[in-house]
Scaffold this active site. Structure first.
Site, short mmCIF file in Angstrom:
data_model
loop_
_atom_site.label_atom_id
_atom_site.label_comp_id
_atom_site.label_asym_id
_atom_site.label_seq_id
_atom_site.Cartn_x
_atom_site.Cartn_y
_atom_site.Cartn_z
N SER A 155 23.95 24.25 17.32
CA SER A 155 25.03 25.10 17.78
C SER A 155 24.57 26.49 18.23
O SER A 155 25.34 27.28 18.76
CB SER A 155 26.06 25.26 16.67
OG SER A 155 25.50 25.93 15.55
N SER A 167 21.09 23.34 13.63
CA SER A 167 21.50 24.26 14.69
C SER A 167 20.52 25.37 15.03
O SER A 167 20.74 26.11 15.98
CB SER A 167 22.86 24.88 14.34
OG SER A 167 23.85 23.90 14.36
N LYS A 196 24.45 35.56 17.02
CA LYS A 196 25.25 34.37 17.29
C LYS A 196 26.71 34.66 16.93
O LYS A 196 26.99 35.32 15.93
CB LYS A 196 24.71 33.21 16.44
CG LYS A 196 25.44 31.88 16.61
CD LYS A 196 24.77 30.83 15.73
CE LYS A 196 25.48 29.49 15.80
NZ LYS A 196 24.81 28.47 14.96
#
Length: 495
Positions: A151, A175, A75
């Protein structure tokens, strides 16, 4: 190998074939790159491809760890990777290149994972959808008009689309779990302190944020937690190590558990019928497996949790914007970040240290309430989302809100907004669709999203299980049982 062959293998199965000489890391890397090149233009999940470097590592040889040779994605927030730009979804940080790996990234690499690239995330990982101005929106493989959540939306879309079997993710307010629910994946948020946060940070978001992975199989998540768990030097938290490897827990019988479920909305809003159905179906399945299941009210004050979380949200955003000065060489300006981000930071500067401390104290109230609850019940089952995955752009500011943002940001009217009560109104609206995750971040407990339901429109709709602090083993045992009873691995989106 063909995509159909590649797609049938989780990470552990891929590594096993490499270990036995039936596949090579180079073949796995080639299959992953081919899949990414085929579907990523439609998904926008991988925003920083590192394919050539991954191919070179595969050819040279990777560590013979549990996941030796398995393609992996990081990520673009949190998990810093030395020598590779780390933008955190923000144009202000496009040029930031970390000099060293995060400890978690180091452990992932030691397990043999081959980093293929970095995935999309909203600016500073602040949203439950993944639509940063810098890279544009990531789309859900199950329906390209809908969000994969956030996210860690880029990671979830990549795993759901079959680019990689597992990808790095982080969870400061849901997230990991929200994207798992939106994309039909398994997503475990570990206990606070289970995975390392070093070498630079002792804790993230006052301890509310942790990192782990998104996966299709439960056992991949368990085996990777085995590979990464444990404190690093200077860690502020210490949890007793697990009694046995988490991978072993996946195949162990959980015994008869006391499981409470709730359909209450923490903010008193309506719950979408599909999300309620997902919980009821999960409760019925658990009962059929021999567990004692009972409906209860939510065991925490949803309004208090929202207030405490939003104080954290505003304060940490303000701190992130202030920290941009060391990268920009000057104080940050409104044009450096997205308007919503600037407003959140502006609000963070309108509260006092005493306000923040009072909100932080309320975390303990929530933790004590859940502690008492778990004296009676082993697990809490809730919806993962209050609505199925929303459409791309649905949560972006409307034209009138954009005008308000511009006025507030231009004239620094954060204090006026706060006094008017408009902040609370907008903040509650922002949490209305994802209100079930934040309390777990405040308490530090482990929780997981399990893909047991799909809507009539074919969109995934996961459910959440919450366990006491340090009880990831119980979650893995239940997840393994549910995976056997209602398999989801073979259920794939058509791209």
């Amino acid at each position: 190998m063909t995509f159909a062959e590649y797609d049938q293998l989780d990470g552990l199965a891929q590594a096993d074939l490499v270990r036995r000489g039936q596949l090579t890391a180079a073949e796995l890397c080639a299959a992953a790159v081919a899949r990414a090149e085929a579907v990523n233009p439609r998904l926008n999940a991988v925003v920083r491809p590192l394919y050539e470097a991954a191919e070179a590592r595969a050819a040279a040889g990777l560590p013979a760890g549990t996941f030796g040779g398995v393609p992996f994605l990081l990520k673009d927030f949190g998990a810093q990777y030395a020598g590779v730009p780390h933008s955190s979804g923000s144009r202000a940080l496009q040029g930031f290149v970390p000099a060293q790996d995060a400890e978690l990234v180091r452990r992932w690499q030691a397990a043999g994972l081959n980093v293929l690239g970095k995935t999309n995330t909203p600016e500073f990982a602040l949203m439950g959808v993944t639509e940063p101005a810098l890279f544009g929106p990531t789309r859900n493989p199950w329906n390209l008009a809908h969000t994969p959540g956030g996210s860690s939306g880029g990671a979830a879309a990549a795993v759901a689309a079959g680019i990689v079997p597992v990808a790095g993710a982080g969870d400061g307010g849901g997230s990991i779990r929200i994207p798992a629910a939106c994309c039909g994946l398994f997503g475990l948020k570990p206990s606070r302190g289970r995975n390392p946060t070093g070498p630079e940070q002792g804790e993230k978001w006052q301890g509310a944020a942790v990192e782990h992975v998104l996966s299709r199989s439960v056992r991949d998540s368990a085996a990777l937690l085995d590979a990464t768990c444990g404190p690093d030097p200077g860690a502020p938290y210490f949890l007793p190590p697990p009694a046995r490897p988490y991978l072993e827990e996946v195949s162990r019988e959980p015994g008869q558990l006391r499981i409470a479920f709730s359909l209450g909305h923490p903010l008193g809003k309506p719950l979408h019928p599909e999300c309620a159905t997902a919980v009821r179906e999960a409760a019925a399945l658990l009962e059929s497996l021999g567990h004692r299941v009972e409906e209860v009210p939510l065991p925490f004050d949803g309004q208090a949790v929202a207030r405490a979380f939003l104080m954290l949200y505003f304060g940490e955003t303000g701190a992130s914007i202030a920290a941009l000065a060391q990268h920009l060489g000057r104080p940050a300006r409104p044009a450096d970040v997205e308007p919503t981000t600037w407003l959140l930071g502006l609000l963070g500067r309108t509260y006092s240290a005493a306000d923040f401390a009072a909100a932080r104290h309320s975390w303990n109230d929530c933790a004590r309430s859940l502690g008492r609850f778990h004296q009676t019940y082993d697990l809490l089952l809730t919806p993962m989302l209050a609505v199925p995955p929303v459409r791309i752009g649905e949560l972006q500011p409307k034209p009138t809100e954009q005008l308000l943002l511009k006025l507030v940001n231009t004239f620094g009217l954060g204090g006026l907004m706060r006094r008017s009560g408009l902040v609370e109104q907008l903040a509650e609206q922002s949490l209305e669709k994802t209100p079930y995750t934040q309390f777990v971040n405040l308490t530090g407990q482990p929780a997981m999203s399990v893909p047991l339901h799909w809507t009539a429109d074919g969109l995934p709709c996961g459910v959440q299980f919450v366990a006491p602090l340090g009880a990831e083993d119980v979650l893995f045992r239940v997840a393994g049982q549910l995976e056997q009873a209602r398999p989801w691995f073979g259920r794939r989106p058509v791209l």
